[in-house]
Design a protein around this motif. Structure first.
Motif, PDB file in Angstrom:
ATOM      1  N   PRO A 368      32.981   8.109 101.468  1.00  0.00           N
ATOM      2  CA  PRO A 368      34.061   8.936 101.363  1.00  0.00           C
ATOM      3  C   PRO A 368      35.190   8.102 100.943  1.00  0.00           C
ATOM      4  CG  PRO A 368      33.907   8.051 103.585  1.00  0.00           C
ATOM      5  CD  PRO A 368      32.767   7.397 102.796  1.00  0.00           C
ATOM      6  N   PHE A 369      35.106   7.214  99.797  1.00  0.00           N
ATOM      7  CA  PHE A 369      36.190   6.222  99.538  1.00  0.00           C
ATOM      8  C   PHE A 369      36.878   6.845  98.343  1.00  0.00           C
ATOM      9  CE2 PHE A 369      32.475   3.538 100.828  1.00  0.00           C
ATOM     10  CZ  PHE A 369      32.960   3.540 102.234  1.00  0.00           C
ATOM     11  N   PHE A 370      37.809   7.811  98.492  1.00  0.00           N
ATOM     12  CA  PHE A 370      38.506   8.317  97.476  1.00  0.00           C
ATOM     13  C   PHE A 370      39.407   7.283  96.760  1.00  0.00           C
ATOM     14  CE2 PHE A 370      42.392  10.816  96.234  1.00  0.00           C
ATOM     15  CZ  PHE A 370      41.708  11.612  95.586  1.00  0.00           C
ATOM     16  N   GLY A 371      39.117   7.179  95.458  1.00  0.00           N
ATOM     17  CA  GLY A 371      40.083   6.300  94.634  1.00  0.00           C
ATOM     18  C   GLY A 371      38.881   5.151  94.135  1.00  0.00           C
ATOM     19  N   PRO A 372      38.563   4.262  95.135  1.00  0.00           N
ATOM     20  CA  PRO A 372      37.448   3.227  94.417  1.00  0.00           C
ATOM     21  C   PRO A 372      36.241   3.933  93.923  1.00  0.00           C
ATOM     22  CG  PRO A 372      38.394   2.717  96.722  1.00  0.00           C
ATOM     23  CD  PRO A 372      38.996   4.025  96.497  1.00  0.00           C
ATOM     24  N   ILE A 373      35.925   5.057  94.426  1.00  0.00           N
ATOM     25  CA  ILE A 373      34.652   5.695  93.702  1.00  0.00           C
ATOM     26  C   ILE A 373      35.077   6.177  92.472  1.00  0.00           C
ATOM     27  CG2 ILE A 373      34.874   8.062  94.668  1.00  0.00           C
ATOM     28  CD1 ILE A 373      31.764   8.130  95.286  1.00  0.00           C
ATOM     29  N   ASN A 374      36.092   6.648  92.095  1.00  0.00           N
ATOM     30  CA  ASN A 374      36.692   7.209  90.575  1.00  0.00           C
ATOM     31  C   ASN A 374      36.462   5.802  89.835  1.00  0.00           C
ATOM     32  OD1 ASN A 374      37.578   9.224  92.061  1.00  0.00           O
ATOM     33  ND2 ASN A 374      39.481   9.311  91.210  1.00  0.00           N
ATOM     34  N   SER A 375      36.905   4.639  90.310  1.00  0.00           N
ATOM     35  CA  SER A 375      36.788   3.642  89.424  1.00  0.00           C
ATOM     36  C   SER A 375      35.354   3.068  89.047  1.00  0.00           C
ATOM     37  CB  SER A 375      37.592   2.392  90.002  1.00  0.00           C
ATOM     38  OG  SER A 375      38.930   2.595  90.115  1.00  0.00           O
ATOM     39  N   VAL A 445      32.997  -2.470  91.328  1.00  0.00           N
ATOM     40  CA  VAL A 445      32.034  -2.601  92.423  1.00  0.00           C
ATOM     41  C   VAL A 445      32.313  -3.592  93.416  1.00  0.00           C
ATOM     42  CG1 VAL A 445      29.443  -3.544  92.698  1.00  0.00           C
ATOM     43  CG2 VAL A 445      30.061  -2.024  90.809  1.00  0.00           C
ATOM     44  N   THR A 446      32.961  -4.562  93.125  1.00  0.00           N
ATOM     45  CA  THR A 446      33.588  -5.814  94.268  1.00  0.00           C
ATOM     46  C   THR A 446      34.528  -4.812  94.969  1.00  0.00           C
ATOM     47  OG1 THR A 446      33.628  -7.047  92.492  1.00  0.00           O
ATOM     48  CG2 THR A 446      34.706  -7.939  94.534  1.00  0.00           C
ATOM     49  N   ASP A 453      32.356  -2.559 103.512  1.00  0.00           N
ATOM     50  CA  ASP A 453      32.302  -3.674 104.403  1.00  0.00           C
ATOM     51  C   ASP A 453      33.517  -3.161 105.361  1.00  0.00           C
ATOM     52  OD1 ASP A 453      30.482  -5.065 103.273  1.00  0.00           O
ATOM     53  OD2 ASP A 453      31.654  -6.622 102.369  1.00  0.00           O
ATOM     54  N   THR A 454      34.777  -2.704 105.002  1.00  0.00           N
ATOM     55  CA  THR A 454      35.999  -2.391 105.829  1.00  0.00           C
ATOM     56  C   THR A 454      36.028  -1.127 106.800  1.00  0.00           C
ATOM     57  OG1 THR A 454      37.296  -3.524 104.213  1.00  0.00           O
ATOM     58  CG2 THR A 454      38.403  -2.456 105.766  1.00  0.00           C
ATOM     59  N   PHE A 455      35.168  -0.049 106.111  1.00  0.00           N
ATOM     60  CA  PHE A 455      35.235   1.251 106.705  1.00  0.00           C
ATOM     61  C   PHE A 455      33.818   1.446 107.048  1.00  0.00           C
ATOM     62  CE2 PHE A 455      39.049   1.135 104.079  1.00  0.00           C
ATOM     63  CZ  PHE A 455      40.008   1.694 104.972  1.00  0.00           C
ATOM     64  N   GLY A 456      32.800   0.930 106.507  1.00  0.00           N
ATOM     65  CA  GLY A 456      31.387   1.407 106.687  1.00  0.00           C
ATOM     66  C   GLY A 456      31.009   2.457 106.150  1.00  0.00           C
ATOM     67  N   LEU A 457      29.575   2.741 105.953  1.00  0.00           N
ATOM     68  CA  LEU A 457      29.121   3.863 105.305  1.00  0.00           C
ATOM     69  C   LEU A 457      29.319   5.300 106.412  1.00  0.00           C
ATOM     70  CD1 LEU A 457      25.796   2.621 103.932  1.00  0.00           C
ATOM     71  CD2 LEU A 457      28.047   3.091 102.730  1.00  0.00           C
ATOM     72  N   PHE A 458      29.416   6.263 105.844  1.00  0.00           N
ATOM     73  CA  PHE A 458      29.435   7.410 106.776  1.00  0.00           C
ATOM     74  C   PHE A 458      31.051   7.287 107.603  1.00  0.00           C
ATOM     75  CE2 PHE A 458      24.901   7.235 106.625  1.00  0.00           C
ATOM     76  CZ  PHE A 458      24.621   8.553 106.024  1.00  0.00           C
ATOM     77  N   ALA A 459      31.941   6.710 107.045  1.00  0.00           N
ATOM     78  CA  ALA A 459      33.191   6.502 107.584  1.00  0.00           C
ATOM     79  C   ALA A 459      33.721   7.876 108.175  1.00  0.00           C
ATOM     80  CB  ALA A 459      34.304   5.965 106.572  1.00  0.00           C
ATOM     81  N   LYS A 460      34.207   7.885 109.198  1.00  0.00           N
ATOM     82  CA  LYS A 460      34.446   9.187 109.790  1.00  0.00           C
ATOM     83  C   LYS A 460      36.072   9.514 109.366  1.00  0.00           C
ATOM     84  CE  LYS A 460      34.354  11.533 114.222  1.00  0.00           C
ATOM     85  NZ  LYS A 460      34.274  11.446 115.529  1.00  0.00           N
TER      86      LYS A 460
END
Length: 471
Positions: A368-375, A445-446, A453-460
């Motif tokens: 759910p990483f809005f922003g980083p996934i765009n890049s 990707v970094t 690492d910070t928020f985890g997959l499936f971040a709530k």
């Protein structure tokens, strides 16, 4: 895959009929026809312009201030202008290749009456099956993740109006809403939506600009960017993604009555988009500075009021439209694979299309990483789909003297030599490969891995305040 694509019969037959039947029906029921064609049948230069402009900027508008906080004001503005012009150039190349392919086929008496040409077919016809596979792989993956991004954006935005539910729950809800796009038969039916979509992004952009100006700079505002190479190239790649909205250029062009007129439409759309993206990103970055580094969505910093809520709601509707835009070509490809392409029943086709929506839904919940996934999508997919493949395809199509001599479309008036075109295309391929894919890929990707690492997959609830304020 079926060579003769009956799938898009609905679109094209209606697209061909508008011209012929329009004249016959005119006398019978003028008002009814004009209303219907006004809302539904779009094939003019203006329709194409609206489609290009509204399709180019949706939720990216909200992440550009975040990119500016990574790049700094000057680089942010320069990269927007640079990638906007390069994006317009490659859209121009795609239109030239489409016209070339179509005129070659029509000389062989191939009829496109019941057939919508897609980009991978243009590559197949001009350069052979390997290029077709390449075009199909990149385009489909890009459209898949483009749809994922729209879902993430919906959840991210609605949270700023109603935070009683976390973002993950909102993603479940919007996944179900967006699944209804399986009922929209084709691109031909997006005329009124493109028009509304552009109105929505125009409102949101000017709301962001004015709200940031009224709010003024926050206490102790700092504008320290650029500080880290990772952040710099992540921001640059998000801008590369912004002006890479032409995964459906060929479909938009094919829906035109005179596709030859498409050449400069994309540039016109981009110039309009600049009037939205440059003021809004600059103003929000000026007001909030480095705070944006931890707020990928500009809505999270702007003061909560009726204007902001209106902007959120309009963006939600626009993201739903963009989801349909990105998914429709995927639906076509999937229907061809399972052989349900020529089915007349809308319900059967809708059920057959559902397996396309489910992985999109699932991916939006995992990342759910809005922003980083765009890049990340920009660096790994858009760089090839939108910039490198069209430039390489153009160079290879016209590599022989005879191909250049018989070219349907000669080089543009402002660049009359083939050599100059080769120089520009080579520059685009090298630049995007090194800066966009290489450095941008490494950086985004970094950054993406850091978010995992910070928020985890499936971040709530990605980038939510620690104690959600209840209203």
């Amino acid at each position: 895959m079926l060579p003769q694509k009956q799938a898009e019969e609905a679109i094209v037959s209606s697209f061909n009929e508008t011209e012929n039947e329009g004249k016959e029906e005119e006398n019978e029921d003028h008002s009814m026809l004009s209303m219907k064609s006004f809302l539904w049948h779009g094939g003019s230069v203006y329709d194409a312009w609206f489609s290009c402009a509204s399709n180019q900027v949706a939720q990216v508008l909200l992440t550009l201030p975040y990119s500016f906080s990574q790049l700094g004001m000057l680089s942010g503005i320069l990269f927007q202008i640079f990638y906007g012009l390069i994006g317009s150039w490659t859209a121009y190349l795609i239109s030239v290749l489409y016209i070339e392919y179509r005129s070659r086929k029509e000389k062989e008496n191939v009829s496109f009456k019941n057939h919508v040409i897609q980009w991978f077919e243009v590559l197949d016809g001009l350069l052979g099956p390997y290029w077709k596979a390449l075009g199909l792989a990149f385009n489909c993956t890009f459209l898949l993740f483009g749809s994922v991004i729209q879902l993430i954006a919906c959840a991210s935005n609605i949270y700023y109006i109603n935070d009683r539910l976390d973002k993950r729950t909102w993603t479940y809800i919007f996944g179900a809403c967006c699944a209804t796009t399986v009922f929209i038969p084709s691109f031909h039916n997006y005329r009124i939506w493109s028009f509304l979509g552009l109105g929505m992004t125009t409102y949101t952009a000017w709301y962001m600009t004015i709200a940031a100006a009224i709010h003024g700079q926050v206490d102790g505002v700092t504008h320290s960017a650029p500080t880290k190479l990772v952040l710099y190239f992540t921001g640059a790649t998000n801008i590369l993604y912004t002006f890479g909205g032409h995964a459906v250029t060929v479909e938009i062009m094919h829906a035109m009555w005179k596709p030859q007129k498409f050449k400069y439409i994309y540039l016109g759309a981009t110039l309009y988009v600049f009037t939205l993206t440059l003021p809004s990103a600059s103003a929000v970055y000026w007001a909030f500075g480095d705070e944006l580094l931890n707020h990928a969505n500009a809505f999270s910093l702007l003061p909560r009021n009726g204007f902001r809520d209106a902007a959120v709601i309009l963006m939600l509707i626009h993201q739903f439209i963009t989801f349909g835009f990105a998914c429709t070509p995927l639906y076509f490809v999937w229907e061809k694979v399972i052989g349900l392409h020529d089915t007349k029943s809308i319900c059967l086709r809708a059920i057959a299309r559902l397996p396309v929506v489910i992985p999109i839904w699932f991916l939006a919940i995992i990342f759910p990483f809005f922003g980083p996934i765009n890049s990340a999508v920009g660096a790994l997919l858009v760089s090839f789909t939108v910039y490198i493949i069209p430039a390489m395809a153009h160079m290879l199509t016209y590599r022989t003297a005879s191909a250049r001599q018989n070219a349907t479309e000669k080089p543009p008036f402002f660049l009359p030599s083939w050599t100059a075109m080769y120089v520009i295309n080579s520059f685009i391929v090298v630049w995007v490969l090194v800066v966009g894919f290489g450095l941008g890929g490494w950086a985004s990707v970094t950054n993406f891995v850091k978010q995992v690492d910070t928020f985890g997959l499936f971040a709530k609830c990605y980038q939510c305040p620690k104690t959600p304020p209840h209203h």
